[in-house]
Design a protein around this motif. Structure first.
Motif, PDB file in Angstrom:
ATOM      1  N   ILE A  34       0.884  -1.350  -0.095  1.00  9.95           N
ATOM      2  CA  ILE A  34       0.175   0.023   0.072  1.00  9.95           C
ATOM      3  C   ILE A  34       0.943   1.268   0.057  1.00  9.95           C
ATOM      4  O   ILE A  34       1.811   1.226   0.760  1.00  9.95           O
ATOM      5  N   SER A  35       0.443   2.169  -0.928  1.00 10.05           N
ATOM      6  CA  SER A  35       1.282   3.540  -1.085  1.00 10.05           C
ATOM      7  C   SER A  35       0.393   4.614  -0.584  1.00 10.05           C
ATOM      8  O   SER A  35       0.878   5.460  -0.041  1.00 10.05           O
ATOM      9  N   ALA A  36      -0.942   4.423  -0.432  1.00 11.38           N
ATOM     10  CA  ALA A  36      -1.807   5.545  -0.029  1.00 11.38           C
ATOM     11  C   ALA A  36      -3.385   4.786   0.344  1.00 11.38           C
ATOM     12  O   ALA A  36      -3.586   3.968  -0.527  1.00 11.38           O
ATOM     13  N   ALA A  37      -3.997   5.505   1.201  1.00  8.66           N
ATOM     14  CA  ALA A  37      -5.325   5.011   1.538  1.00  8.66           C
ATOM     15  C   ALA A  37      -6.134   6.012   2.055  1.00  8.66           C
ATOM     16  O   ALA A  37      -5.690   6.826   2.931  1.00  8.66           O
ATOM     17  N   GLY A  38      -7.291   6.167   1.350  1.00  6.75           N
ATOM     18  CA  GLY A  38      -8.159   7.120   1.723  1.00  6.75           C
ATOM     19  C   GLY A  38      -8.883   6.597   2.864  1.00  6.75           C
ATOM     20  O   GLY A  38      -9.192   5.341   3.270  1.00  6.75           O
ATOM     21  N   ILE A  39      -9.583   7.611   3.641  1.00  9.59           N
ATOM     22  CA  ILE A  39     -10.444   7.290   4.783  1.00  9.59           C
ATOM     23  C   ILE A  39     -11.830   7.912   4.444  1.00  9.59           C
ATOM     24  O   ILE A  39     -12.056   8.759   4.044  1.00  9.59           O
ATOM     25  N   LEU A 316      -9.120  16.674  -8.451  1.00 10.38           N
ATOM     26  CA  LEU A 316      -9.589  15.957  -7.449  1.00 10.38           C
ATOM     27  C   LEU A 316      -8.547  16.361  -6.276  1.00 10.38           C
ATOM     28  O   LEU A 316      -8.908  16.370  -5.086  1.00 10.38           O
ATOM     29  N   GLU A 317      -7.419  16.743  -6.669  1.00  5.44           N
ATOM     30  CA  GLU A 317      -6.115  17.287  -5.791  1.00  5.44           C
ATOM     31  C   GLU A 317      -6.715  18.260  -4.989  1.00  5.44           C
ATOM     32  O   GLU A 317      -6.365  18.413  -3.732  1.00  5.44           O
ATOM     33  N   ARG A 318      -7.823  19.021  -5.237  1.00  5.11           N
ATOM     34  CA  ARG A 318      -8.642  20.169  -4.248  1.00  5.11           C
ATOM     35  C   ARG A 318      -9.197  19.280  -2.913  1.00  5.11           C
ATOM     36  O   ARG A 318      -9.475  20.066  -2.002  1.00  5.11           O
ATOM     37  N   LEU A 319      -9.645  18.359  -3.377  1.00  5.08           N
ATOM     38  CA  LEU A 319     -10.282  17.626  -2.170  1.00  5.08           C
ATOM     39  C   LEU A 319      -9.451  16.969  -1.052  1.00  5.08           C
ATOM     40  O   LEU A 319      -9.971  16.673   0.180  1.00  5.08           O
ATOM     41  N   VAL A 320      -8.264  16.929  -1.220  1.00 10.42           N
ATOM     42  CA  VAL A 320      -7.549  15.727  -0.571  1.00 10.42           C
ATOM     43  C   VAL A 320      -6.657  16.548   0.580  1.00 10.42           C
ATOM     44  O   VAL A 320      -5.946  17.764   0.123  1.00 10.42           O
ATOM     45  N   THR A 321      -6.286  16.116   1.733  1.00 10.57           N
ATOM     46  CA  THR A 321      -5.570  16.281   2.678  1.00 10.57           C
ATOM     47  C   THR A 321      -4.888  15.108   3.124  1.00 10.57           C
ATOM     48  O   THR A 321      -5.315  13.985   3.325  1.00 10.57           O
ATOM     49  N   THR A 322      -3.430  15.088   3.014  1.00  5.71           N
ATOM     50  CA  THR A 322      -2.645  14.040   3.267  1.00  5.71           C
ATOM     51  C   THR A 322      -2.139  13.936   4.924  1.00  5.71           C
ATOM     52  O   THR A 322      -1.813  15.183   5.642  1.00  5.71           O
ATOM     53  N   TYR A 323      -1.859  12.706   5.343  1.00  3.55           N
ATOM     54  CA  TYR A 323      -1.445  12.524   6.609  1.00  3.55           C
ATOM     55  C   TYR A 323      -0.471  11.385   6.554  1.00  3.55           C
ATOM     56  O   TYR A 323      -0.835  10.511   5.647  1.00  3.55           O
ATOM     57  N   PRO A 324       0.547  11.208   7.235  1.00  2.00           N
ATOM     58  CA  PRO A 324       1.081  10.042   7.420  1.00  2.00           C
ATOM     59  C   PRO A 324       0.392   8.870   8.023  1.00  2.00           C
ATOM     60  O   PRO A 324      -0.377   9.340   8.911  1.00  2.00           O
ATOM     61  N   PHE A 325       0.645   7.841   7.800  1.00  2.87           N
ATOM     62  CA  PHE A 325      -0.006   6.499   8.310  1.00  2.87           C
ATOM     63  C   PHE A 325      -0.196   6.609   9.643  1.00  2.87           C
ATOM     64  O   PHE A 325      -1.072   6.398  10.194  1.00  2.87           O
ATOM     65  N   ILE A 341     -11.858  17.115   3.913  1.00  2.00           N
ATOM     66  CA  ILE A 341     -13.043  16.715   3.101  1.00  2.00           C
ATOM     67  C   ILE A 341     -12.651  15.272   2.883  1.00  2.00           C
ATOM     68  O   ILE A 341     -13.352  14.185   2.830  1.00  2.00           O
ATOM     69  N   LYS A 342     -11.305  15.105   2.146  1.00  3.57           N
ATOM     70  CA  LYS A 342     -10.895  13.489   1.994  1.00  3.57           C
ATOM     71  C   LYS A 342      -9.669  13.293   2.502  1.00  3.57           C
ATOM     72  O   LYS A 342      -8.224  13.907   1.916  1.00  3.57           O
ATOM     73  N   PRO A 343      -9.494  12.731   3.693  1.00  7.76           N
ATOM     74  CA  PRO A 343      -7.976  12.431   4.282  1.00  7.76           C
ATOM     75  C   PRO A 343      -7.531  11.425   3.422  1.00  7.76           C
ATOM     76  O   PRO A 343      -8.288  10.315   3.233  1.00  7.76           O
ATOM     77  N   VAL A 344      -6.157  11.503   3.102  1.00  9.96           N
ATOM     78  CA  VAL A 344      -5.519  10.307   2.416  1.00  9.96           C
ATOM     79  C   VAL A 344      -4.220  10.277   3.184  1.00  9.96           C
ATOM     80  O   VAL A 344      -3.295  10.918   3.654  1.00  9.96           O
ATOM     81  N   LEU A 345      -3.877   8.902   3.667  1.00 11.94           N
ATOM     82  CA  LEU A 345      -2.783   8.444   4.576  1.00 11.94           C
ATOM     83  C   LEU A 345      -1.797   8.126   3.398  1.00 11.94           C
ATOM     84  O   LEU A 345      -2.023   7.389   2.401  1.00 11.94           O
TER      85      LEU A 345
END
Length: 350
Positions: A34-39, A316-325, A341-345
């Motif tokens: 896994i490289s990224a995962a949305g919540i 789509l990038e306008r919706l994403v906020t990234t977090y470390p796993f 709006i869309k957290p992505v790990l």
């Protein structure tokens, strides 16, 4: 093989990172790094309802990554392929055979939880959520929910495609199929609602977004909404199509009255029961349509969404906020509190 996974160890409990063991893929299984995962809110709802008898559990159903290994019976992907993960389906029932995998007659395979691939200290850990359980550094997936994507497409954008974005966009493209100039009213400007907005704008629709949070209304306008209003504002017979992402009974009733004659309301949000005025529905020839996963076949829709994003037509990038796993619980709380709006790990490099 030892991996790191976010476990829910008690009903409604937090995500806790633990070392677990993952089995080698069987003949029909795929091992994905896994490289990224949305919540998704479904993850958060289900962890509060999950039975204690099937804990500890690994959730996560918006994964993206790279194929590490594949069983002997797998012909659709091979090691090194970049993939986006979506929901699982049987592929053989009447709905799957009709091209409607979202309504697979064995859809419970996505949410029953299995204990055959993960373990910790010799005791079973439950997984297989939507055929992936992607809140982990590695996941076991299946040919029916593992979609090959271009190697240069960022995992941080691929991950949310598999559920939330697919649901919003698929509802527009597949269920409503609006014509240019149609008015679409979207109730709720979360990840699903704003994905529906992006999809409707590619069809040159006039979009009205109903949303209580001012920051989200502002973002909706920046993404192309013609109008944004608070939930208390009455909209009457203005829309050709309406989408409810809230699951709230009062909102669904308002959505019905917002429709023109022969309009369609797509119900996307998870909820209980709702009441509508039957005469309004009858006299207006209104259609009310339940929608799962945007009625999508991921193998058709996800490549279309990727192409739109690469062409600059689906930001789509306008919706994403990234977090470390490692910050998964903080990301989950931010989602619950409406701060993202869309957290992505992210697991290592994006």
């Amino acid at each position: 093989m030892r991996i790191e996974a976010a476990l829910v160890e008690q009903p409604g409990g937090p995500f806790v990172l633990r070392d677990v063991e993952i089995a080698e893929p069987r003949a029909d299984e795929i091992l994905v790094r896994i490289s990224a995962a949305g919540i998704c809110h479904t993850d958060l709802i289900m962890r509060g309802r999950w039975p204690a008898a099937r804990l500890p559990m690994v959730f996560g159903h918006e994964g993206a990554g790279i194929v590490e290994a594949a069983g002997d019976a797998v012909t659709t992907v091979r090691p090194g392929d970049h993939v986006c993960l979506s929901f699982r389906s049987c592929g053989t029932c009447s709905e799957c055979s009709a091209g409607q995998p979202a309504y697979c007659l064995d859809s419970a395979v996505n949410t029953r939880g299995v204990s055959t691939t993960l373990s910790r200290a010799g005791r079973p850990v439950f997984g297989g959520f939507f055929g992936q359980s992607s809140f982990a550094t590695y996941a076991i997936t299946y040919p029916s929910n593992t979609v090959r994507i271009p190697a240069d497409f960022p995992a941080v954008l691929a991950a949310p495609l598999g559920c939330g974005v697919q649901t919003g966009a698929g509802t527009v493209f597949t269920v409503l199929d609006p014509s240019p100039g149609d008015t679409v009213v979207i109730f709720g400007a979360g990840g699903v609602g704003l994905s529906a907005l992006l999809a409707a704008r590619t069809r040159d629709c006039r979009v009205i977004v109903v949303e209580p949070q001012p920051a989200r209304r502002e973002l909706a306008r920046a993404l192309g909404a013609a109008e944004t209003v608070e939930p208390g504002v009455e909209l009457r017979q203005v829309a050709h199509h309406a989408i409810d992402t809230t699951g709230r009974p009062d909102t669904i009733a308002r959505a019905v009255t917002a429709l023109r004659r022969r309009g369609t309301l797509a119900l996307v949000g998870i909820g209980g029961s709702a009441s509508v005025d039957i005469m309004t529905v009858l006299a207006g020839g209104i259609r009310i349509r339940g929608v799962i996963e945007g009625d999508a076949d991921p193998f058709r829709l996800l490549p279309e969404l990727i192409a739109l994003q690469q062409a600059g037509r689906f930001p789509l990038e306008r919706l994403v906020t990234t977090y470390p796993f490692g910050a998964i619980e903080a990301a989950a709380q931010d989602a619950l509190d409406g701060r993202t709006i869309k957290p992505v790990l992210l697991f290592g490099a994006p």
